[in-house]
Design a protein around this motif. Structure first.
Motif, mmCIF file in Angstrom:
data_model
loop_
_atom_site.group_PDB
_atom_site.id
_atom_site.type_symbol
_atom_site.label_atom_id
_atom_site.label_comp_id
_atom_site.label_asym_id
_atom_site.label_seq_id
_atom_site.Cartn_x
_atom_site.Cartn_y
_atom_site.Cartn_z
ATOM 1 N N ASN A 198 0.885 -1.355 0.044
ATOM 2 C CA ASN A 198 0.197 0.353 0.067
ATOM 3 C C ASN A 198 0.847 1.703 -0.439
ATOM 4 O OD1 ASN A 198 -2.947 -1.303 -0.057
ATOM 5 N ND2 ASN A 198 -2.461 -1.712 2.129
ATOM 6 N N PRO A 199 0.325 2.440 -0.734
ATOM 7 C CA PRO A 199 1.046 3.514 -0.543
ATOM 8 C C PRO A 199 0.566 4.637 0.598
ATOM 9 C CG PRO A 199 -1.078 3.590 -1.935
ATOM 10 C CD PRO A 199 -0.587 1.983 -1.285
ATOM 11 N N ILE A 200 1.525 3.721 1.666
ATOM 12 C CA ILE A 200 0.752 3.752 3.189
ATOM 13 C C ILE A 200 1.347 5.639 3.197
ATOM 14 C CG2 ILE A 200 0.897 2.485 4.332
ATOM 15 C CD1 ILE A 200 3.744 2.591 5.650
ATOM 16 N N LYS A 201 2.414 5.925 2.969
ATOM 17 C CA LYS A 201 2.624 7.563 3.216
ATOM 18 C C LYS A 201 2.030 8.446 2.744
ATOM 19 C CE LYS A 201 6.826 11.200 2.230
ATOM 20 N NZ LYS A 201 7.658 11.000 1.992
ATOM 21 N N ALA A 202 1.701 8.090 1.090
ATOM 22 C CA ALA A 202 0.010 9.224 0.040
ATOM 23 C C ALA A 202 -0.897 9.352 1.247
ATOM 24 C CB ALA A 202 0.162 9.155 -0.886
ATOM 25 N N LEU A 203 -1.068 7.875 1.916
ATOM 26 C CA LEU A 203 -2.093 7.512 2.702
ATOM 27 C C LEU A 203 -2.169 8.034 3.564
ATOM 28 C CD1 LEU A 203 -3.593 4.077 1.729
ATOM 29 C CD2 LEU A 203 -4.798 6.056 0.556
ATOM 30 N N THR A 204 -1.564 7.622 4.321
ATOM 31 C CA THR A 204 -1.275 8.842 6.126
ATOM 32 C C THR A 204 -0.968 10.155 5.656
ATOM 33 O OG1 THR A 204 0.378 6.989 6.750
ATOM 34 C CG2 THR A 204 0.619 8.828 7.909
ATOM 35 N N ALA A 205 -0.636 10.912 4.905
ATOM 36 C CA ALA A 205 -0.940 12.436 4.131
ATOM 37 C C ALA A 205 -2.436 12.831 4.697
ATOM 38 C CB ALA A 205 -0.258 13.012 3.171
ATOM 39 N N GLN A 206 -3.530 11.934 3.852
ATOM 40 C CA GLN A 206 -4.284 12.166 3.577
ATOM 41 C C GLN A 206 -5.298 11.758 4.705
ATOM 42 O OE1 GLN A 206 -6.690 10.525 -0.341
ATOM 43 N NE2 GLN A 206 -4.948 10.139 -0.732
ATOM 44 N N ALA A 207 -5.083 11.581 5.687
ATOM 45 C CA ALA A 207 -5.972 11.265 6.964
ATOM 46 C C ALA A 207 -5.211 12.003 8.009
ATOM 47 C CB ALA A 207 -5.682 9.773 7.357
ATOM 48 N N LYS A 208 -4.174 12.803 8.333
ATOM 49 C CA LYS A 208 -3.591 13.688 8.702
ATOM 50 C C LYS A 208 -4.372 14.704 8.398
ATOM 51 C CE LYS A 208 -1.558 12.753 11.905
ATOM 52 N NZ LYS A 208 -1.843 12.555 13.203
ATOM 53 N N ALA A 209 -4.473 15.153 7.650
ATOM 54 C CA ALA A 209 -5.072 16.494 7.154
ATOM 55 C C ALA A 209 -6.525 16.678 7.352
ATOM 56 C CB ALA A 209 -4.987 16.155 5.371
ATOM 57 N N LYS A 210 -6.510 15.593 7.535
ATOM 58 C CA LYS A 210 -8.475 15.581 8.172
ATOM 59 C C LYS A 210 -8.196 15.577 9.437
ATOM 60 C CE LYS A 210 -11.290 15.269 4.293
ATOM 61 N NZ LYS A 210 -11.722 16.557 4.141
ATOM 62 N N GLY A 211 -7.191 15.453 10.406
ATOM 63 C CA GLY A 211 -6.939 15.477 11.755
ATOM 64 C C GLY A 211 -7.294 14.187 12.583
ATOM 65 N N ALA A 212 -7.098 12.680 11.964
ATOM 66 C CA ALA A 212 -6.670 11.909 12.157
ATOM 67 C C ALA A 212 -5.764 10.583 12.829
ATOM 68 C CB ALA A 212 -7.693 10.964 11.276
ATOM 69 N N LEU A 213 -5.582 9.974 13.981
ATOM 70 C CA LEU A 213 -4.715 9.553 14.188
ATOM 71 C C LEU A 213 -4.489 8.299 13.019
ATOM 72 C CD1 LEU A 213 -4.523 9.172 18.116
ATOM 73 C CD2 LEU A 213 -3.647 10.863 16.816
#
Length: 409
Positions: A184-199
């Motif tokens: 999985n592209p975890i770096k890109a997915l993490t960035a999207q989640a962090k942009a929403k304020g999620a852990l």
């Protein structure tokens, strides 16, 4: 220079005593590395040395054995921290494995979630990263959302993005699918989640052994993995978490070692990492895990990754030419996992007949029952490769499969 020469596979394999045996008169071909990797002599020796030279409890003794045990145990924590690029050694929490690490996060998260909050997982989750969050949501009233996959086993990243919302409190997803090998592209997915304020929690059980994990670069809040899939012993694992998150995280277990002050009326907890490590730890496991990391770190990472991709490519080509074989999971980005079924045959029967020929694979639902239902199969046979496997062993797999197919016809 070929990858095999660069890695010196003959010398590398000689470091693994278990590989040099026969099963029912056939040389062992071990292709179940996604379940657990084998252990080099360096790991076996490190565990033996602990028990024969300095076996004692850590942090508590007023004698030399305890001092030496503590030194080796805490040095192991440093080894892990350096390996994954942790900002501070206190961010490395010892656990019994990936499952306990995820449960530590879920237990604390369940105390913070409220009705209407959302937790986002994927269709490719191992039960450890699905059931755990399912139960946390049931306890808290939060909503569990599931990002779908494509038919080839790749995550539907557009659907993932659309499921993120201002109510998303946590995203939990695998670095690599244990059942399919999808990377999985975890770096890109993490960035999207962090942009929403999620852990963000990454289940790294399958990703860690392929090297190159740097938690700061990923940007996640938690990364969980096990020692036994990284050439170390079973019963030991790591929860890495940002110190800013872990320092106030609800404690998972209480007891000795994790406290600061205790009275009959109340207790207070110690600092990281102790506050999340109650009781006598798996000292030998931590030392053995560090030995596995040290062994792996001596290898050329680019050569390791190239070798595993060569094994996968060789296996995939043979699978595509194998009449009656259905590949399950053909995402463009994969690690060395080949899941498949033979037409008209149950995976368990295939696995049994391969074992009689010395070829060790995994069969079943791979602790991913919802994923199997999504793909429309009861389970799969799964061959998974590691650095010590050879192209000749891939050939042996398909020779054994041809014999199994003939016997099952």
């Amino acid at each position: 220079m070929s990858t095999a020469v660069a890695l010196n596979l003959e010398a590398l394999r000689s470091e693994f005593p278990i590989l040099h045996q026969t099963i029912d008169g056939n040389p062992l071909v071990y292709l179940d590395n996604a379940a657990t990797t084998q252990k080099p002599r360096a790991v076996i020796q490190a565990i033996t040395d602990f028990y024969t030279q300095c076996n004692a409890n850590v942090h508590r003794g007023a004698h030399q054995l305890a001092d030496e045990a503590t030194r080796r145990y805490e040095h192991a924590r440093d080894t892990v921290a350096n390996f994954i690029g942790a900002a501070d050694r206190s961010e490395v929490i010892w656990t019994s494995g990936t499952t306990e690490a995820i449960n530590i996060v879920a237990n604390g998260m369940a105390q913070q979630l409220t009705a209407g909050d959302e937790v986002l997982v994927t269709e490719m989750e191992h039960h450890a990263n699905l059931v755990t969050w399912q139960q946390a949501c049931l306890r808290s009233g939060a909503v569990l959302k599931v990002a779908p996959i494509h038919d080839n086993g790749a995550l539907d990243t557009d659907a993932f993005s659309s499921l993120l919302s201002e109510r998303t409190r946590l995203v939990a997803l695998p670095h690599v699918s244990n059942a399919l090998g999808t990377l999985n592209p975890i770096k890109a997915l993490t960035a999207q989640a962090k942009a929403k304020g999620a852990l963000v929690l990454i289940d790294g059980a399958q990703g860690i052994a392929h090297g190159g994990v740097q938690v700061a670069d990923i940007g996640c809040d938690f990364y969980a993995f096990s020692g036994h899939k990284l050439f170390g012993p079973t019963g030991i694992g790591v929860l890495w978490g940002k110190a800013s998150v872990l320092q106030d995280w609800p404690v998972w277990q209480t007891g000795g070692e994790m406290i600061s002050r205790v009275s009959y009326q109340e207790s207070s907890w110690g600092e990281l990492p102790n506050r999340l490590e109650a009781g006598t730890p798996h000292i030998a496991g931590a030392i053995g895990m560090a030995a596995g990391i040290n062994w792996f770190s001596q290898l050329d990472l680019a050569a390791v990754q190239a070798h595993e991709q060569a094994l996968l490519a060789h296996a995939t080509q043979q699978a595509q030419d194998f009449a009656g074989m259905q590949l399950v999971g053909t995402a463009p980005a994969k690690v060395g996992v080949l899941s498949f079924n033979l037409a008209g045959s149950h995976p368990a029967d295939v696995g049994f007949l391969l074992d009689r020929q010395g070829v060790a694979i995994r069969t079943g639902d791979h602790c991913a029952q919802p994923l199997m239902r999504r793909l429309g199969v009861p389970g799969t046979a799964r061959a998974s490769f590691s650095v010590y496997n050879t192209l000749q062993e891939v050939d042996a797999l398909f020779i054994a499969l041809k014999k199994a197919q003939q016997m099952l016809a």
